[in-house]
Design an enzyme around this catalytic site. Sequence first.
Site, PDB file in Angstrom:
ATOM      1  N   SER A 186       0.777  -1.240   0.000  1.00  0.00           N
ATOM      2  CA  SER A 186       0.000   0.000   0.000  1.00  0.00           C
ATOM      3  C   SER A 186       0.809   1.291   0.000  1.00  0.00           C
ATOM      4  O   SER A 186       0.312   2.331  -0.430  1.00  0.00           O
ATOM      5  CB  SER A 186      -0.940   0.019   1.204  1.00  0.00           C
ATOM      6  OG  SER A 186      -0.201  -0.060   2.410  1.00  0.00           O
ATOM      7  N   PRO A 220       3.037   4.437  -0.917  1.00  0.00           N
ATOM      8  CA  PRO A 220       2.875   5.458   0.125  1.00  0.00           C
ATOM      9  C   PRO A 220       1.429   5.812   0.484  1.00  0.00           C
ATOM     10  O   PRO A 220       1.202   6.721   1.275  1.00  0.00           O
ATOM     11  CB  PRO A 220       3.584   6.663  -0.480  1.00  0.00           C
ATOM     12  CG  PRO A 220       3.356   6.507  -1.945  1.00  0.00           C
ATOM     13  CD  PRO A 220       3.413   5.026  -2.217  1.00  0.00           C
ATOM     14  N   GLY A 221       0.441   5.135  -0.123  1.00  0.00           N
ATOM     15  CA  GLY A 221      -0.926   5.290   0.337  1.00  0.00           C
ATOM     16  C   GLY A 221      -1.878   5.994  -0.596  1.00  0.00           C
ATOM     17  O   GLY A 221      -3.066   6.142  -0.269  1.00  0.00           O
ATOM     18  N   GLY A 222      -1.429   6.422  -1.773  1.00  0.00           N
ATOM     19  CA  GLY A 222      -2.318   7.140  -2.680  1.00  0.00           C
ATOM     20  C   GLY A 222      -3.493   6.299  -3.148  1.00  0.00           C
ATOM     21  O   GLY A 222      -4.640   6.773  -3.184  1.00  0.00           O
ATOM     22  N   LYS A 223      -3.246   5.047  -3.513  1.00  0.00           N
ATOM     23  CA  LYS A 223      -4.326   4.186  -3.998  1.00  0.00           C
ATOM     24  C   LYS A 223      -5.248   3.770  -2.857  1.00  0.00           C
ATOM     25  O   LYS A 223      -6.461   3.657  -3.032  1.00  0.00           O
ATOM     26  CB  LYS A 223      -3.735   2.974  -4.711  1.00  0.00           C
ATOM     27  CG  LYS A 223      -2.890   3.344  -5.934  1.00  0.00           C
ATOM     28  CD  LYS A 223      -2.297   2.106  -6.585  1.00  0.00           C
ATOM     29  CE  LYS A 223      -1.374   2.478  -7.742  1.00  0.00           C
ATOM     30  NZ  LYS A 223      -0.130   3.146  -7.284  1.00  0.00           N
ATOM     31  N   ASP A 272       4.877  -8.737   5.238  1.00  0.00           N
ATOM     32  CA  ASP A 272       5.114  -9.206   3.879  1.00  0.00           C
ATOM     33  C   ASP A 272       3.820  -9.832   3.382  1.00  0.00           C
ATOM     34  O   ASP A 272       3.331 -10.812   3.956  1.00  0.00           O
ATOM     35  CB  ASP A 272       6.250 -10.229   3.886  1.00  0.00           C
ATOM     36  CG  ASP A 272       6.509 -10.860   2.533  1.00  0.00           C
ATOM     37  OD1 ASP A 272       5.751 -10.597   1.573  1.00  0.00           O
ATOM     38  OD2 ASP A 272       7.468 -11.643   2.416  1.00  0.00           O
ATOM     39  N   ASP A 276      -0.456  -4.008  -6.095  1.00  0.00           N
ATOM     40  CA  ASP A 276       0.421  -3.059  -6.803  1.00  0.00           C
ATOM     41  C   ASP A 276       1.843  -3.516  -6.484  1.00  0.00           C
ATOM     42  O   ASP A 276       2.458  -3.057  -5.525  1.00  0.00           O
ATOM     43  CB  ASP A 276       0.148  -1.636  -6.320  1.00  0.00           C
ATOM     44  CG  ASP A 276       0.937  -0.600  -7.076  1.00  0.00           C
ATOM     45  OD1 ASP A 276       1.561  -0.947  -8.097  1.00  0.00           O
ATOM     46  OD2 ASP A 276       0.956   0.568  -6.647  1.00  0.00           O
ATOM     47  N   CYS A 314       4.085  -0.356 -11.965  1.00  0.00           N
ATOM     48  CA  CYS A 314       4.437   0.889 -12.657  1.00  0.00           C
ATOM     49  C   CYS A 314       5.616   0.588 -13.581  1.00  0.00           C
ATOM     50  O   CYS A 314       6.670   1.207 -13.481  1.00  0.00           O
ATOM     51  CB  CYS A 314       4.740   2.008 -11.679  1.00  0.00           C
ATOM     52  SG  CYS A 314       5.979   1.623 -10.431  1.00  0.00           S
TER      53      CYS A 314
END
Length: 452
Positions: free
Chosen positions: A275, A277-280, A322, A341, A394
Amino acid sequence: MKPDRSPRPSTPTGRPAPGQALPLATLLEHTAHAVAAVRAGRSLTDALADCPPAARPGCQALSFHVMKHLGGAQAARAALVPRQPPAEVEALLLCALALLWPDGEPPYGEHTLVDQTVRCARQRTPAQAGFINAVLRRFLRERAALVPRLEQSDPVARFQHPRWWIARVRQDWPQQAEALLAANQVHAPMALRVNARHGDASRYLAELAGIDLPAIAAGEHAVVLDRAVPVDRLPGFAEGRVSVQDLSAQRAALLVLGQGDERLPEGARVLDACSAPGGKTAHLLELATLDLTALDADASRLERVAGTLQRLQLHARLQAADAGDVERWWDGQPFDAILLDAPCSASGIVRRHPDARWLRRPGDIPELARLQARLLDRLWPLLRPGGRLIYATCSIFKAEGEDQVEAFLQRTVDAERRNAPGHLLPLVDNSIGSSAAGVGDGFYYARLDKRT
């Protein structure tokens, strides 16, 4: 942000006087340290964290420029100085050569740059100052003939990427390879995500227009600025009304939630497996009320997720673990949806992280592919029948995208592929309004549903 073009005098203590910028020689010293750290395998983000706060903006601007021209600088250094100099000398020399490499918008005048580089050398390595001065002045004398020769003979100098990286892009995207490599040399647009709990793009555009920040809408809650600005200039940022997030990254939450008859119900149990840095994570919670678990293997990075959610006044269950070590964190209750992700090469976000191309090694890609496969296999049993897993990276490398998903489908009998974007390339045909302003980062998305 670009540093001031002309050096300013400092006070006797070596600190800039009030209202004055740091001398270029000082910025070059910090930049050389950062570049040396990247060449030793450390990320530029981590290296810049060591830079004194007053020097960090200027050092970041210079470091980004150097990273984008490091291939040419390395080729020029080898041509001018066949014997590799000591590491601290080479780092400074590479910085200056990269900043002197022909570019449409050089950050400093060439004579100023040479003067300040030599001044920096006198402080760092006094015995080598004359040598550095001679090399840089020779480069300026021979540059008009040397650079075209290097670009013709060496693809690393021409495309400003490692040789193996160029070969992989050509293998995966033979028709778009040169455009993809060139795209990494331009500035990425600043894209915003308007918090759906507080408004939409059209309302936020009106606010931006009121403070003379031109922008375009790129979706119901997505906005792209004409020019990047500090976040404290964004209306409502501190109050959680808007966040910075690339357009391609904003697709993740929409794919997880679905639409129409396939939209997840309120209170659905969702896992964001990697997750930080938390944007999604935040985007999911802005769009729906969910029972959301946010994992990350790095506890320090999970603190960034907590900070993001606090600013936006959102809540998720955070757990440092993990994702593939399921027995240590899973409570046994299946998820309605999983967002994976996955860790990857970051080959799709080189515009924003220009050091990524120099940090990676050829052997990293198969190793990352094995990690991604492990996470897919370990998380799949946690999904309820009829649930969906969104696999994202990405990356523009097919080994981390299409090839990975095809291999998973071949070994997973109850997995069914559904509609998703696949590979998104950071080119104009993956943009809003057919202009570079709306080009999203390179990404890959697949939706995998579990058969009932």
